[in-house]
Design a protein around this motif. Structure first.
Motif, short mmCIF file in Angstrom:
data_model
loop_
_atom_site.label_atom_id
_atom_site.label_comp_id
_atom_site.label_asym_id
_atom_site.label_seq_id
_atom_site.Cartn_x
_atom_site.Cartn_y
_atom_site.Cartn_z
N THR A 45 -1.12 19.43 -10.10
CA THR A 45 -0.90 18.73 -8.83
C THR A 45 -1.68 17.43 -8.85
O THR A 45 -2.88 17.44 -9.19
N THR A 46 -1.02 16.33 -8.52
CA THR A 46 -1.66 15.02 -8.48
C THR A 46 -1.40 14.36 -7.14
O THR A 46 -0.25 14.23 -6.71
N ALA A 47 -2.47 13.96 -6.47
CA ALA A 47 -2.38 13.16 -5.25
C ALA A 47 -2.93 11.77 -5.56
O ALA A 47 -3.92 11.63 -6.30
N SER A 48 -2.31 10.75 -5.01
CA SER A 48 -2.71 9.39 -5.34
C SER A 48 -2.54 8.47 -4.14
O SER A 48 -1.74 8.73 -3.23
N ALA A 49 -3.31 7.39 -4.16
CA ALA A 49 -3.19 6.31 -3.17
C ALA A 49 -3.37 4.99 -3.92
O ALA A 49 -4.20 4.91 -4.84
N PHE A 50 -2.60 3.98 -3.56
CA PHE A 50 -2.65 2.73 -4.31
C PHE A 50 -2.44 1.54 -3.37
O PHE A 50 -1.91 1.68 -2.25
N ALA A 51 -2.87 0.38 -3.85
CA ALA A 51 -2.70 -0.86 -3.10
C ALA A 51 -2.74 -2.03 -4.07
O ALA A 51 -3.43 -1.99 -5.10
N THR A 52 -1.99 -3.07 -3.73
CA THR A 52 -2.04 -4.32 -4.49
C THR A 52 -1.79 -5.48 -3.54
O THR A 52 -1.05 -5.34 -2.56
N ASN A 53 -2.43 -6.59 -3.83
CA ASN A 53 -2.27 -7.78 -3.01
C ASN A 53 -2.14 -9.01 -3.92
O ASN A 53 -2.94 -9.19 -4.85
N THR A 78 0.85 -1.19 0.00
CA THR A 78 0.00 0.00 0.00
C THR A 78 0.89 1.24 0.00
O THR A 78 2.01 1.22 0.53
N GLY A 79 0.39 2.31 -0.60
CA GLY A 79 1.20 3.51 -0.65
C GLY A 79 0.42 4.72 -1.08
O GLY A 79 -0.78 4.65 -1.40
N ALA A 80 1.10 5.87 -1.09
CA ALA A 80 0.49 7.13 -1.49
C ALA A 80 1.57 8.05 -2.02
O ALA A 80 2.77 7.88 -1.72
N GLY A 81 1.16 9.02 -2.82
CA GLY A 81 2.12 9.96 -3.39
C GLY A 81 1.51 11.31 -3.66
O GLY A 81 0.28 11.46 -3.76
N LEU A 82 2.37 12.32 -3.77
CA LEU A 82 1.96 13.68 -4.10
C LEU A 82 3.00 14.28 -5.03
O LEU A 82 4.20 14.25 -4.73
#
Length: 727
Positions: free
Chosen positions: A401-409, A356-360
Motif C-alpha cells: 500500500t502506497t499513499a502519496s502527496a505531491f506538488a509542483t509550481n 497539487t495532488g494526492a494518491g492511494l
C-alpha cells in the motif's frame, strides 16, 4: 502508429510576397507549440520550453512509413538514450533501458523506469516489472518520455518515466483495419474504430498476433483489447476505459555461445513459457472551475501470470534426475485513485502554474511456486517425473500500500525565465505472509520526501537552456524482500526464501542542456549524472544459471551526454538521428558472488569502484529517413551500439559481448485514401548479433561446451506484407 514529432516555431515578424500561381508549393513547417503534462494524470499542460528536462514527445507521424505501432519498439528505434535487450531472446518480452535504468518484464533487472497509461501505474506491484506485451499498442495516441529522477511520477522513476495517453473518439475518429503475414509463421490482425455523436464519444481497438517463433520451440500468441467511452461537456468530461490482454509467450532465453555458433536458432533448454492475463477498468474525470482545474483517475486492475520453466541439472547432484520443471502462478488485484488540482494565476504579476495532488494505491498478490524433478530429452526439453521438491514449495501472500502527496509550481519571473520547484511524499507498507511456514512473513515500512528544482531560460526565440536537480526513490518490492539472503539463493523468477531487510533506493539526478527549433529542424543536447544510493542488484550466487539473490549496493552512478536532431517537411520527408555516450558504474568497491565466473575465487569476484554495470553499452546511436514519393511512403532506420559486459562479470574481467548495428526498412503504397499495401523488413542485412549476455554452466548438457558465456541472439532477417483499410 507513432514517431517523434518535431514542431517548429515560426519566425515572427516576417512578411513575404505570394508565390506565382504556377510555382511549386513552398515547404510547410509545423508552428505548433509542444506542451507537456507535468504529472501522470496530465491535467494542465505547460510549454515544453518551461520544463527543465530533455522530455521526448512521440505523436502520430505525417509520413507514417517509419511508424512502429509497438511502444517498446518505438522507443528502441527513436528514443534518445534508449536501447533494448532481449534477455529471453523472444519477440514480446524486451527489456527497455533508459539512461541505464530498466523497464523489464523479468525479475533481476535494475528496475528504474515508471510506466503510466492514462495516469494508471502499469509496473507490476510484485516486482516493479513492466509487461510490455499487455500495453494496447494500436490504441496509443502519444508518449512522453520524461528523464531524470522526477519525484512527481512516484516510486521507481529513478532514471525516468513513460507516460502513455490512449486514443479516444474525440481525437481519433474513423476506423482502420489491417492484416499482415510473413516470416516465422507470424500473422497480425488489428482493427480500431472511433467516433463521436454530440457530447459522447467511443473508441475501440483490438489486435491478434501469432507466430511460430524464429528460434526452436518458441511459439507465441498475443491478444489485446482496448475500449473507451467518454462524455465531454463545456467545463467537464468523464471517460471510462477497459484494457485487456491474454498472451501466451515462449522465449527460451540465452544459449551458450558455442551452441549458437553451430545453430543460431538453437535453445539451451526448453520450455520457458509465460502466460499473462490482464483486465483493467479505469475512470478519468476533469472539471474546470473558476478556482482551478480538477483532474483524477481511479482504477481496478486484475493480473495473472503463469510461468513454466524447464532447466538442466547436474545429474550427480540430484539423484539421477537431469532436469527440473519450475512452475509459478502470480495473481494480483490492485486498485487506486489519484486526484490533483491545478491553477494558473499570476504570482507577483508574473505567469504561474501550481499543481497539487494526492494518491492511494494498494495491491494484493498471491504467489505459488513448485519444482518438479524431471529428465532431459534428446532435444533438451524436459519430461516431468511427478515427484516434487517439497522444500522448494512457496505459497506467499503480500499486500503493498502506497499513499502519496505531491506538488509542483512553475513561476516565470520574466518572459524568458521559468523556475520550477516540486516535491512528493511517499509512504509505503509491505506485508508478507507465508502460507506454509513463517520464514517469509514480515512487515516493512518506508517513507520519504523527494524534492526537485529546475530552471529554463529562453536565450533567443530559437534556443532554450535548462538545468535541474531531481530526486526519486524505489522501495524494495515483495520479490526482492523475499529473495535477499546470500546464503539461500532463490530461483528467478520463481522461488523465494527468508527476507533480510533491504533499504529503499534513492536516486538523485543533475541535468543540464539546450534545445531549439529552426525551420523544421529540432535539436537537443543534454548531460546528466544520476547517483543511486543503496541500489538493488541481482547477484548470481546460486549453482544454477538465473539463481541468486538481491542485495543493496552502497552507490551506483549513471552519467552521460545525449544529442538528437529531427526534421520534418510537411507530408513529404522526415529524418532523425540520435547519439548517446554513457557510463554506468559501481560507485564503491565490493565483493559479490559469481558462481560461474572462470576467474572467481571461492565463487566470488572483487568489483572495483568504477567497474561498468553489465548490460549497458557505452555508445549507442540511431538514424532514420522517411519520404513520400507519389503514392509510396518508404522509410529506413539504423540502430547501433557498442559492446556490453555480461551479467555475472560485474568486475569486467572478461571480454564484452560484441556491439552491433542493424537496419530495418518499411514501406506503404497507397492505392487510394482507403486502401494501402504495407510491408516491413527487419535486420535488412541479416546480421548475427547478441543483445544480452550472462554467465552460466553449459556443461550441464554437453561436456564439450566449455565456455560459460551465454548470449541472447537477435532475430535474423525477416519480412511481412499486408493490407490496410481505412473507413
Amino acid at each position: 502508429m507513432l514517431i517523434i514529432s518535431a514542431p517548429a516555431n515560426a519566425a515572427a515578424g516576417q512578411t513575404t510576397q505570394p508565390p506565382p500561381a504556377d510555382a511549386p508549393p513552398p515547404p510547410q513547417f509545423s508552428e505548433a507549440v509542444e506542451v507537456v503534462a507535468v504529472t501522470p494524470v496530465h491535467g494542465l499542460e505547460v510549454p515544453k520550453t518551461k520544463v527543465a528536462a530533455n522530455v521526448q514527445i512521440f505523436t502520430a507521424s505525417r509520413v507514417p512509413a517509419l511508424s512502429p505501432s509497438d511502444a517498446s519498439r518505438l522507443l528502441a528505434e527513436r528514443g534518445v538514450s534508449v536501447h533494448t535487450t532481449d534477455a529471453q531472446a523472444g519477440t514480446f518480452q524486451p527489456d527497455v533501458l533508459f539512461r541505464g535504468f530498466s523497464g523489464s518484464p523479468l525479475l533481476g533487472s535494475s528496475e528504474g523506469l515508471a510506466v503510466y497509461q492514462d495516469g494508471v501505474r502499469m509496473n507490476e506491484a510484485f516486482g516493479d516489472t513492466v509487461n510490455w506485451d499487455v500495453l494496447p499498442s494500436n490504441a496509443i495516441g502519444s508518449l512522453n518520455l520524461i528523464p531524470g529522477s522526477n519525484p512527481l511520477f512516484g516510486l521507481n522513476a529513478l532514471g525516468g518515466a513513460l507516460s502513455i495517453r490512449t486514443k479516444d473518439g474525440f481525437t481519433a475518429p474513423g476506423g482502420r483495419g489491417s492484416v499482415r503475414g510473413g516470416s516465422f509463421g507470424r500473422y497480425d490482425i488489428d482493427a480500431e474504430s472511433g467516433g463521436r455523436r454530440g457530447a459522447f464519444g467511443y473508441y475501440l481497438a483490438g489486435s491478434l498476433t501469432s507466430e511460430a517463433g524464429w528460434r526452436d520451440h518458441s511459439p507465441s500468441t498475443v491478444r489485446k483489447l482496448f475500449g473507451d467511452a467518454g462524455w465531454r461537456g463545456t467545463d467537464s468530461q468523464v471517460t471510462i476505459s477497459f484494457t485487456g490482454a491474454s498472451n501466451d509467450l515462449t522465449a527460451n532465453g540465452p544459449a551458450p555461445v558455442e551452441l549458437l555458433d553451430e545453430d543460431y536458432e538453437a535453445v539451451f533448454t526448453h520450455p520457458d513459457e509465460t502466460d499473462n492475463d490482464v483486465a483493467m477498468l479505469a475512470v478519468k474525470f476533469q472539471g474546470r472551475r473558476d478556482y482551478g482545474q480538477l483532474d483524477g483517475v481511479a482504477y481496478y486492475r486484475s493480473s495473472a501470470s503463469r510461468t513454466f520453466n524447464g532447466d538442466a541439472l547436474d545429474e550427480d547432484d540430484e539423484g539421477g534426475f537431469t532436469a527440473i520443471n519450475n512452475r509459478s502462478h502470480t495473481r494480483t488485484q490492485s486498485a487506486g485513485f489519484t486526484g490533483q488540482w491545478s491553477r494558473r494565476e499570476p504570482l507577483a504579476g508574473r505567469d504561474n502554474t501550481l499543481v497539487t495532488g494526492a494518491g492511494l494505491d494498494t495491491a494484493a498478490t498471491r504467489f505459488d511456486f513448485s519444482s518438479e524433478w524431471a529428465h532431459l530429452t534428446d532435444d533438451r526439453g524436459t519430461i516431468g517425473s511427478g515427484t516434487f521438491d517439497e522444500d522448494a514449495a512457496v505459497d506467499l501472500h503480500s499486500r503493498a500500500t502506497t499513499a502519496s502527496a505531491f506538488a509542483t509550481n512553475i513561476w516565470s519571473p520574466t518572459a524568458r525565465l521559468a523556475l520550477t520547484a516540486s516535491a512528493r511524499f511517499n509512504w509505503t507498507d509491505v506485508e508478507l505472509r507465508d502460507q506454509i511456514g513463517t520464514a517469509l512473513t514480515g512487515d516493512h515500512r518506508f517513507a520519504r520526501l523527494n524534492p526537485a528544482a529546475g530552471v529554463t531560460f529562453q536565450a533567443t526565440p530559437l534556443v532554450n537552456f535548462y538545468g535541474s536537480y531531481t530526486q526519486s526513490s524505489r522501495v524494495p518490492t515483495p520479490v526482492e524482500l523475499t529473495c535477499a539472503d546470500p546464503e539461500d539463493p532463490c530461483r528467478l523468477p520463481n522461488a523465494f526464501l527468508s527476507d533480510p531487510p533491504l533499504d529503499q533506493i534513492v536516486a538523485s539526478t543533475w541535468e543540464g542542456g539546450a534545445r531549439g527549433v529552426l525551420r523544421g529542424v529540432s535539436w537537443s543536447v543534454s548531460a546528466y549524472h544520476t547517483a543511486a544510493a543503496d541500489d538493488i542488484i541481482f547477484v548470481s550466487s546460486g549453482t544454477l544459471r538465473g539463481e541468486g539473490h538481491f542485495e543493496n549496493v552502497e552507490r551506483t552512478v549513471r552519467r552521460g551526454v545525449e544529442a538528437g536532431v529531427n526534421y520534418e517537411r510537411a507530408d513529404r520527408f522526415s529524418a532523425f538521428a540520435t547519439y548517446t555516450l554513457q557510463r554506468a558504474v559501481f560507485g564503491t568497491d565490493l565483493v559479490i558472488a559469481s558462481q560461474f565466473h572462470p576467474l572467481a575465487l571461492d565463487s566470488e569476484i572483487r568489483v572495483a569502484e568504477g567497474s561498468s554495470l553489465p548490460g549497458i553499452p557505452r555508445h549507442s546511436g540511431k538514424l532514420g529517413l522517411a519520404a513520400r514519393i507519389g503514392r509510396l511512403d518508404a522509410g529506413f532506420t539504423v540502430r547501433a551500439q557498442s559492446g556490453q559486459y555480461l551479467r555475472g562479470d560485474e568486475a569486467n574481467f572478461l571480454v564484452q559481448a560484441p556491439g552491433f548495428a542493424t537496419a530495418d526498412a518499411h514501406g506503404r503504397y497507397r492505392f487510394n485514401d482507403k486502401l494501402s499495401l504495407v510491408g516491413q523488413i527487419t535486420n535488412l542485412f541479416d546480421r548475427r548479433y547478441y543483445t544480452f549476455g550472462v554467465l552460466g554452466e553449459a556443461t550441464l548438457i554437453d561436456d564439450d561446451l566449455e565456455h560459460a558465456r551465454f548470449y541472447s541472439p537477435g532475430a535474423p532477417r525477416a519480412g511481412w506484407i499486408g493490407a490496410e483499410v481505412r473507413f
